[in-house]
Motif scaffolding. Structure first.
Motif, PDB file in Angstrom:
ATOM      1  N   LEU A 172       3.051  -9.609   7.427  1.00  0.00           N
ATOM      2  CA  LEU A 172       3.788  -8.622   6.214  1.00  0.00           C
ATOM      3  C   LEU A 172       2.933  -8.478   5.261  1.00  0.00           C
ATOM      4  CD1 LEU A 172       6.190  -7.093   6.131  1.00  0.00           C
ATOM      5  CD2 LEU A 172       7.368  -9.069   5.064  1.00  0.00           C
ATOM      6  N   VAL A 173       2.328  -9.221   4.771  1.00  0.00           N
ATOM      7  CA  VAL A 173       1.226  -9.144   3.639  1.00  0.00           C
ATOM      8  C   VAL A 173       0.133  -7.959   3.920  1.00  0.00           C
ATOM      9  CG1 VAL A 173      -0.825 -10.212   2.408  1.00  0.00           C
ATOM     10  CG2 VAL A 173       1.319 -11.545   2.771  1.00  0.00           C
ATOM     11  N   ASP A 174      -0.152  -7.863   4.957  1.00  0.00           N
ATOM     12  CA  ASP A 174      -1.144  -6.923   5.469  1.00  0.00           C
ATOM     13  C   ASP A 174      -0.475  -5.809   5.540  1.00  0.00           C
ATOM     14  OD1 ASP A 174      -3.230  -8.762   5.729  1.00  0.00           O
ATOM     15  OD2 ASP A 174      -2.970  -9.203   7.949  1.00  0.00           O
ATOM     16  N   LYS A 175       0.928  -5.458   6.066  1.00  0.00           N
ATOM     17  CA  LYS A 175       1.463  -4.171   6.107  1.00  0.00           C
ATOM     18  C   LYS A 175       1.811  -3.986   4.725  1.00  0.00           C
ATOM     19  CE  LYS A 175       5.952  -2.712   8.053  1.00  0.00           C
ATOM     20  NZ  LYS A 175       5.237  -1.745   9.084  1.00  0.00           N
ATOM     21  N   GLY A 186       9.651   8.167  -0.165  1.00  0.00           N
ATOM     22  CA  GLY A 186       8.791   8.166  -1.169  1.00  0.00           C
ATOM     23  C   GLY A 186       9.124   6.884  -2.321  1.00  0.00           C
ATOM     24  N   CYS A 187       9.802   6.038  -1.760  1.00  0.00           N
ATOM     25  CA  CYS A 187      10.137   4.727  -2.667  1.00  0.00           C
ATOM     26  C   CYS A 187       9.304   3.551  -2.635  1.00  0.00           C
ATOM     27  CB  CYS A 187      11.730   4.279  -2.731  1.00  0.00           C
ATOM     28  SG  CYS A 187      12.221   3.347  -3.652  1.00  0.00           S
ATOM     29  N   HIS A 188       8.497   3.209  -3.652  1.00  0.00           N
ATOM     30  CA  HIS A 188       7.580   2.236  -3.124  1.00  0.00           C
ATOM     31  C   HIS A 188       8.305   0.769  -3.171  1.00  0.00           C
ATOM     32  CE1 HIS A 188       4.608   5.179  -2.817  1.00  0.00           C
ATOM     33  NE2 HIS A 188       4.560   5.567  -3.778  1.00  0.00           N
ATOM     34  N   ALA A 189       7.777  -0.065  -2.468  1.00  0.00           N
ATOM     35  CA  ALA A 189       8.337  -1.559  -2.643  1.00  0.00           C
ATOM     36  C   ALA A 189       7.557  -2.245  -3.935  1.00  0.00           C
ATOM     37  CB  ALA A 189       8.004  -2.344  -1.570  1.00  0.00           C
ATOM     38  N   ASN A 190       8.396  -3.049  -4.586  1.00  0.00           N
ATOM     39  CA  ASN A 190       7.901  -3.681  -5.764  1.00  0.00           C
ATOM     40  C   ASN A 190       8.041  -5.125  -5.115  1.00  0.00           C
ATOM     41  OD1 ASN A 190      10.508  -4.929  -6.104  1.00  0.00           O
ATOM     42  ND2 ASN A 190      11.087  -3.801  -7.704  1.00  0.00           N
ATOM     43  N   HIS A 191       7.304  -5.837  -6.648  1.00  0.00           N
ATOM     44  CA  HIS A 191       7.153  -7.496  -6.161  1.00  0.00           C
ATOM     45  C   HIS A 191       8.362  -8.169  -5.774  1.00  0.00           C
ATOM     46  CE1 HIS A 191       8.770  -7.596 -10.215  1.00  0.00           C
ATOM     47  NE2 HIS A 191       8.689  -8.923 -10.147  1.00  0.00           N
ATOM     48  N   VAL A 192       9.410  -7.666  -6.055  1.00  0.00           N
ATOM     49  CA  VAL A 192      10.883  -8.313  -5.645  1.00  0.00           C
ATOM     50  C   VAL A 192      11.055  -8.003  -4.126  1.00  0.00           C
ATOM     51  CG1 VAL A 192      13.332  -8.442  -5.944  1.00  0.00           C
ATOM     52  CG2 VAL A 192      12.093  -8.132  -8.007  1.00  0.00           C
ATOM     53  N   MET A 238      -1.310  -2.237   3.299  1.00  0.00           N
ATOM     54  CA  MET A 238      -2.141  -1.236   3.754  1.00  0.00           C
ATOM     55  C   MET A 238      -1.210  -0.020   3.708  1.00  0.00           C
ATOM     56  SD  MET A 238      -4.368  -2.849   7.067  1.00  0.00           S
ATOM     57  CE  MET A 238      -3.058  -3.729   7.705  1.00  0.00           C
ATOM     58  N   GLU A 239      -0.003  -0.314   3.719  1.00  0.00           N
ATOM     59  CA  GLU A 239       1.089   0.830   4.278  1.00  0.00           C
ATOM     60  C   GLU A 239       1.972   0.982   3.065  1.00  0.00           C
ATOM     61  OE1 GLU A 239       3.163   0.248   7.689  1.00  0.00           O
ATOM     62  OE2 GLU A 239       1.555  -0.439   8.831  1.00  0.00           O
ATOM     63  N   TYR A 240       2.344   0.009   2.128  1.00  0.00           N
ATOM     64  CA  TYR A 240       3.094   0.075   1.045  1.00  0.00           C
ATOM     65  C   TYR A 240       2.528   0.245  -0.206  1.00  0.00           C
ATOM     66  CZ  TYR A 240       6.408  -0.055   4.661  1.00  0.00           C
ATOM     67  OH  TYR A 240       7.269  -0.020   5.826  1.00  0.00           O
ATOM     68  N   ARG A 241       1.199   0.224  -0.365  1.00  0.00           N
ATOM     69  CA  ARG A 241       0.315   0.254  -1.626  1.00  0.00           C
ATOM     70  C   ARG A 241       0.942  -0.790  -2.692  1.00  0.00           C
ATOM     71  NH1 ARG A 241       0.234   6.235  -3.529  1.00  0.00           N
ATOM     72  NH2 ARG A 241       2.380   6.175  -3.361  1.00  0.00           N
ATOM     73  N   VAL A 242       1.046  -2.089  -2.076  1.00  0.00           N
ATOM     74  CA  VAL A 242       1.583  -3.376  -2.963  1.00  0.00           C
ATOM     75  C   VAL A 242       0.143  -3.934  -3.191  1.00  0.00           C
ATOM     76  CG1 VAL A 242       2.834  -5.388  -3.359  1.00  0.00           C
ATOM     77  CG2 VAL A 242       3.839  -3.415  -2.243  1.00  0.00           C
ATOM     78  N   SER A 243       0.106  -4.598  -4.188  1.00  0.00           N
ATOM     79  CA  SER A 243      -1.331  -5.276  -4.634  1.00  0.00           C
ATOM     80  C   SER A 243      -1.318  -6.614  -3.691  1.00  0.00           C
ATOM     81  CB  SER A 243      -1.345  -5.588  -6.225  1.00  0.00           C
ATOM     82  OG  SER A 243      -0.665  -6.624  -6.185  1.00  0.00           O
ATOM     83  N   TYR A 244      -2.763  -6.759  -3.461  1.00  0.00           N
ATOM     84  CA  TYR A 244      -2.870  -8.065  -2.339  1.00  0.00           C
ATOM     85  C   TYR A 244      -2.647  -9.351  -3.281  1.00  0.00           C
ATOM     86  CZ  TYR A 244      -5.615 -11.301   0.527  1.00  0.00           C
ATOM     87  OH  TYR A 244      -5.957 -12.197   1.362  1.00  0.00           O
TER      88      TYR A 244
END
Length: 296
Positions: free
Chosen positions: A146-149, A119-125, A152-158
């Motif tokens: 990896l951008v698509d991943k 439950g730890c979300h990736a950030n821009h770093v 779609m999977e990690y809720r990081v902004s496009y």
């Protein structure tokens, strides 16, 4: 000397506290003795002093910097098994960075999956670390996937993902590809971040493609993406437009600069001002000058 003092304390029945242990852990990590830092964690618990998240994180970072990746993974598992800490994105990203430096993409992506599982979300770093490393190694197609991943999977902004890819492509000298991706973002109303904008604009100026640079800056202005652009970019572009006699564009850029309270900087200032005056834009230069005096 610090180790000796701690041994003396122990001989006299004095127990180190959390602050003392933290200092020792940091000291070992700073001198590349990550295994010793790891051992301190065991000593702490033996003496009834439970490490907190700050101590665990310092040891983890030290292990990663020293390349002790197996031990770092063991430490990650220990931290999770204890159930006392909710590991943050900084801890996970530190491990990912270390794996990336060694070209161990499978292991790095495994940590990424582990983050999501807990439950730890990736950030821009995190995003930039992985994408930059893949591009540097020439694995650009994997970076696109990896951008698509991430999206779609990690809720990081496009926008964050694509900005990281644009920056990485520019830095590995794949400017045309970076431009294509950047243009696609603008066409889809996706706002790039400040660094991506500044880096691409500067690269176009350095390649003497000043009209392309101006058109890109104008498009970014219309999207409201120029709030934090490096003021040197405006200055470089203004001088290059003036030198190439693109005076309509130079005048429009000067008006944008006036609107944003950006004054041409040395060594660009005098060249741009002189050319604008020579071409009948005294009033505009005067407004810029008055604005500059007001800022001072």
């Amino acid at each position: 000397m610090a180790e000796k003092l701690m041994r003396e304390m122990s001989l006299h029945g004095l127990c180190s506290d959390l602050i003392t242990y933290m200092a020792i852990v940091e000291g070992f990590c700073d001198t590349g003795r990550a295994e010793d830092a790891y051992s301190v964690l065991k000593v702490m618990r033996m003496h009834g002093c439970e490490p907190n998240l700050v101590v665990w994180s310092a040891a983890l970072d030290g292990l990663c910097k020293c390349g002790s990746m197996e031990r770092a993974l063991e430490l990650l598992d220990e931290m999770k098994k204890g159930g006392k800490f909710s590991l943050n994105v900084v801890s996970y990203t530190s491990v990912i960075q270390s794996f990336c430096k060694r070209g161990q993409w499978i292991e790095a992506l495994d940590i990424l999956d582990r983050m999501r599982f807990f439950g730890c979300h990736a950030n821009h770093v995190t995003v930039f670390t992985l994408i930059k490393s893949l591009c540097v190694e020439g694995c650009v197609e994997e970076a696109y996937r990896l951008v698509d991943k991430f999206v779609m999977e990690y809720r990081v902004s496009y926008g964050d993902c694509c900005s990281s890819l644009v920056i990485s492509l520019v830095r590995i000298k794949r400017l045309e590809e970076a431009e294509k991706l950047f243009s696609g973002m603008l066409a889809s109303d996706v706002k790039p971040d400040t660094l991506a904008c500044s880096l691409l604009l500067k690269e176009l100026c350095m390649k003497d493609r000043v009209l392309d640079g101006f058109r890109l800056l104008d498009a970014l202005e219309n999207m409201g993406c120029l709030s934090s652009i490096d003021s040197n970019i405006y200055s470089i572009l203004l001088v290059r437009l003036c030198q190439r006699s693109h005076l309509v564009e130079a005048t429009k850029l000067a008006k944008i600069m006036l609107k944003k309270s950006v004054w041409p900087r040395p060594p660009y200032k005098h060249s741009a001002v002189d050319i604008l005056i020579q071409n009948g834009e005294k009033d505009l230069v005067k407004q810029l000058s008055n604005m500059h005096k007001g800022l001072r």
